[in-house]
Design an enzyme around this catalytic site. Structure first.
Site, PDB file in Angstrom:
ATOM      1  N   GLU A 283       0.847  -1.194   0.000  1.00  0.00           N
ATOM      2  CA  GLU A 283       0.000   0.000   0.000  1.00  0.00           C
ATOM      3  C   GLU A 283       0.883   1.244   0.000  1.00  0.00           C
ATOM      4  O   GLU A 283       1.936   1.270   0.640  1.00  0.00           O
ATOM      5  CB  GLU A 283      -0.875  -0.025   1.252  1.00  0.00           C
ATOM      6  CG  GLU A 283      -1.780   1.180   1.428  1.00  0.00           C
ATOM      7  CD  GLU A 283      -2.464   1.180   2.792  1.00  0.00           C
ATOM      8  OE1 GLU A 283      -3.611   1.639   2.882  1.00  0.00           O
ATOM      9  OE2 GLU A 283      -1.835   0.730   3.779  1.00  0.00           O
TER      10      GLU A 283
ATOM     11  N   LYS B 191      -9.837   0.288  -2.106  1.00  0.00           N
ATOM     12  CA  LYS B 191     -10.019  -0.105  -0.705  1.00  0.00           C
ATOM     13  C   LYS B 191     -11.434   0.253  -0.254  1.00  0.00           C
ATOM     14  O   LYS B 191     -11.900   1.378  -0.452  1.00  0.00           O
ATOM     15  CB  LYS B 191      -8.979   0.621   0.163  1.00  0.00           C
ATOM     16  CG  LYS B 191      -8.939   0.183   1.614  1.00  0.00           C
ATOM     17  CD  LYS B 191      -7.800   0.908   2.330  1.00  0.00           C
ATOM     18  CE  LYS B 191      -7.685   0.503   3.780  1.00  0.00           C
ATOM     19  NZ  LYS B 191      -6.577   1.209   4.473  1.00  0.00           N
TER      20      LYS B 191
ATOM     21  N   CYS C 244      -4.402  -3.504   4.036  1.00  0.00           N
ATOM     22  CA  CYS C 244      -3.998  -3.018   5.359  1.00  0.00           C
ATOM     23  C   CYS C 244      -5.099  -3.165   6.413  1.00  0.00           C
ATOM     24  O   CYS C 244      -5.366  -4.253   6.906  1.00  0.00           O
ATOM     25  CB  CYS C 244      -3.536  -1.565   5.242  1.00  0.00           C
ATOM     26  SG  CYS C 244      -2.610  -0.964   6.689  1.00  0.00           S
TER      27      CYS C 244
END
Length: 538
Positions: free
Chosen positions: A295, A355, A407
């Site tokens: 990321e 995301k 994440c």
């Protein structure tokens, strides 16, 4: 002959010297349970990574059982809250590494409310038969609530995430994090119940065989189930293997300032990929089928910045394999996304994943106008809110279906599971931990990925900007990993799997079953209490 009992004197009647120790003793007795509750929370924190002391969670819940059993719901609320603070304050200290203690303290204080509510419920059901079962279900119900609210929830610190090295880990494949966490909490409360029954056996009151057997079962059943579930854990290849490369480029400096060096971070990841390409040509490493970057490895938008596009293209052509790149895309009048971009060495960008579970106060500011009134400096740190993606991320890279959970998403059951139900044969958790310095955050997140590997029986890769990056087998074992803040590449041949575990198939069903169990226990306890009061009044 008659005898007359002499009443005990009140402290005031004993004189000032005798009354003082009595008052001190009474004060110490009042402070004992609160102090033990907070200490129990600290023990629970110590059971979490990077320490491999998973068994301390059992001790922590045994302590909590002693603290709460037989107390009123109000006392349970306060004692549970202290337990929560003892646990969450040290666990979440990394949230204040770069932004000061305010967010850290605020987050811990709010999240501990859920544990306080669980404590109130546990105190209420603690007089029921099989009270450890109802109590453990209440704990999981509280975890379910805080994984959803406020602002989309914050499941960090779920009991399951501290069990990556533990005996109970195989239960993740049976029923996911709720079943794994339930077993740990049940066993901890069961240990206290066994000790209590053993002490009663030594005392004058004796012990009922049924109660003793029930207490023993609350320990034996979860431990036995964990051994039985080992058959669900496998690292064998079902769909062949893939050679995967994980790139950790590192960052120019620690802390939030790394964001001001966006181009440098991109260059670092390009450079490390070129180094790996040189090793492949020299025969020092096998050629990877695909490459995974972390990321924020390209916070320079490669769709609008020609130079960024050129250096990424250079890296992909040099390694001769597709790369999944973490990019910040859009902004400045267009929608802003935290995006993974699949970059083909011949075709360039061919697929994207946005995301979906974005981080409140990190990637967007809830109630921005209100927050700006009280903390204008904080809102300026997140000048523009990221937007949420809507579809699960599964890239087809060199014939392998790679699921993406970026994440923070790794903490959410649904965000990982639906990549597997969408066909993922391998899971990647690209992350950026550079803003959290050398704190425990990266180890806590790595443990989550190990639990996810077992939960869904998939290889999990963890490419991180600054460490710890890792390759995890479907049985939860880490086979390759990097050091913190060290540029490195990891190349590993990993098994690909397509079968689904019971946890994957069942989804949220085990969690809702435990929530229903908690509700049933509370209803029984309240009904029982009402009947007892009516009987006393009659």
């Amino acid at each position: 002959m008659s005898t007359t009992e002499t009443p005990l004197a009140e402290p005031e009647q004993l004189g000032p010297r005798a009354a003082a120790p009595t008052r001190t003793r009474a004060l110490l007795n009042r402070l004992l349970r609160p102090a033990v509750a907070a200490l129990g929370g600290v023990l629970l924190y110590l059971s979490f990574p990077p320490r491999p002391l998973w068994w301390l969670a059992l001790v922590a819940f045994a302590v909590l059982g002693w603290v709460l059993r037989g107390r009123s719901w109000k006392a349970g609320l306060g004692l549970g809250y202290l337990f929560g603070l003892g646990f969450l304050l040290p666990l979440l200290v990394w949230t204040g590494v770069e932004v000061g203690p305010g967010p850290w303290l605020g987050l811990a204080v709010i999240e501990a409310l859920f544990i306080g509510a669980a404590g109130a419920g546990i105190a209420v059901v603690s007089r029921l038969p099989l009270w450890p079962v109802w109590s453990a279900a209440l704990w999981i119900a509280a975890e379910a609530a805080r994984a959803r609210a406020p602002f989309g929830g914050f499941p960090w610190g779920k009991i399951a995430f501290g069990q990556a090295d533990g005996t109970f880990l195989p239960l993740a494949a049976l029923g996911g994090t709720p079943v794994l966490g339930f077993a740990v909490v049940l066993c901890g409360f069961g240990l206290y119940a066994c000790v209590r029954q053993a002490l009663r056996l030594r005392g004058a009151d004796g012990v009922r065989k049924g109660a003793a057997a029930a207490a023993l079962l609350t320990v034996v059943v979860p431990v036995g189930a964990s051994f039985a579930a080992r058959g669900l854990v496998s690292d064998s290849a079902e769909d062949g293997t893939a050679t995967v490369a994980v790139i950790q480029g590192n960052v120019p400096r620690l802390g939030l300032d790394f964001n001001s060096q966006r181009r440098a971070v991109l260059d670092y990841h390009v450079r490390e990929t070129l180094r790996l390409a040189d090793k492949v040509r020299a025969g020092q490493e096998p050629r990877p089928d695909f490459v995974l970057w972390p990321e924020n490895s390209s916070d320079v938008d490669p769709f609008v910045d020609d130079d960024a596009r050129a250096v990424i293209d250079q890296a992909a052509k040099a390694i001769g394999a597709p790369i999944s790149i973490g990019a910040v895309v859009g902004g400045y009048g267009t929608k802003l996304y935290n995006e993974q971009v699949q970059w083909d060495p011949r075709l360039g960008p061919v697929a994207t994943y946005d995301k979906r579970q974005i981080q409140p106060f990190g990637e967007y500011i809830p109630l921005r106008g209100l927050i700006a009134t009280f903390a204008p400096g904080y809102t300026s740190m997140v000048r523009e809110d990221f937007n949420r993606g809507t579809k699960p991320g599964v890239f087809t890279m060199a014939g392998t279906k790679v699921g993406i959970a970026t994440c923070y998403e790794a903490a959410f059951d649904w965000a990982v599971r639906d990549t597997v139900t969408a066909g993922a044969q391998l899971i990647s958790v690209p992350s950026n931990n550079a803003t959290f310095d050398r704190s425990e955050m990266t180890y806590q997140q790595l443990a989550m990925s190990r639990v996810r590997a077992v939960e869904h029986s998939r290889t999990v890769t963890v490419p991180v900007t600054s460490g710890v990056s890792a390759v995890i087998m479907p049985d939860g074992k880490v086979v390759r990993k990097t050091a913190l803040f060290t540029p490195a590449s990891l190349v590993a041949k990993v098994p690909l799997r397509s079968s689904r575990t019971p946890a994957t198939e069942l989804g949220t069903l085990p969690e809702w079953a435990l929530v229903a169990t908690a509700a049933a226990g509370l209803a029984w306890a309240v009904t029982r209490g009402v009947r007892a009061r009516r009987g006393a009044e009659a």
